[in-house]
Design a protein around this motif. Sequence first.
Motif: not given
Length: 197
Positions: A16, A19-20, A23, A26, A96, A101, A105, A108
């Motif tokens: 998480r 991912k932030r 961002e 991406r 997106w 997504e 993920e 990541c």
Amino acid sequence: MFTSEKMTQDQEQQVRILKRVLEGWRMVLLPLKSIFLWEQQWHPCAIFASTSLTYLIIWLLDLNFLATIAIVGLFVNFIDFLVPIICNSIYTPSDWTGQKEKMFEDICRSLVNYYNKILQNIYTFYSLRETSPYVYYIISISMSLTLAWMASAINNIFLLYIFSTVMLLWPGIQHCGIYNIVLSTLHLAPKSSFKTE
């Protein structure tokens, strides 16, 4: 001692956070993943050519160590500033999708897994100092002597070039199974030389 449930929670939290942090990158990471995994035949050539061009420029500039670090830092900051701005101006939020997504993920999660494996290997190596100090010192002294010899015998920029090229090509080597093929060939090579007809 960590339980597997605690480690899974920590890993999910790391995903998480990553991912932030990524961002703004991406939309760039999705095509980069396909390049690093060699989904097209020209991808390894592109990686090799871009690495070679970068190190050729560093070699031609012939800067000292601190100036090289400063230039690389400026370049990385410049790219880190521009990429999110360009991505936000080119792509709209509707571009997106849920599939993208999920791919983001997965990227990541893979990065977190590699990071944790590297940390685990470092911790395992340093735990040898307590459990088996002779092995620890033999390995660390041998590695230090080998690195010192390599650094004195081979140009440091060339060593960094080789290391960078291998590290950038490594995900594709593993993804295409080349590493396993080489290992199995090396494993079978001594046996095949002693076969009788």
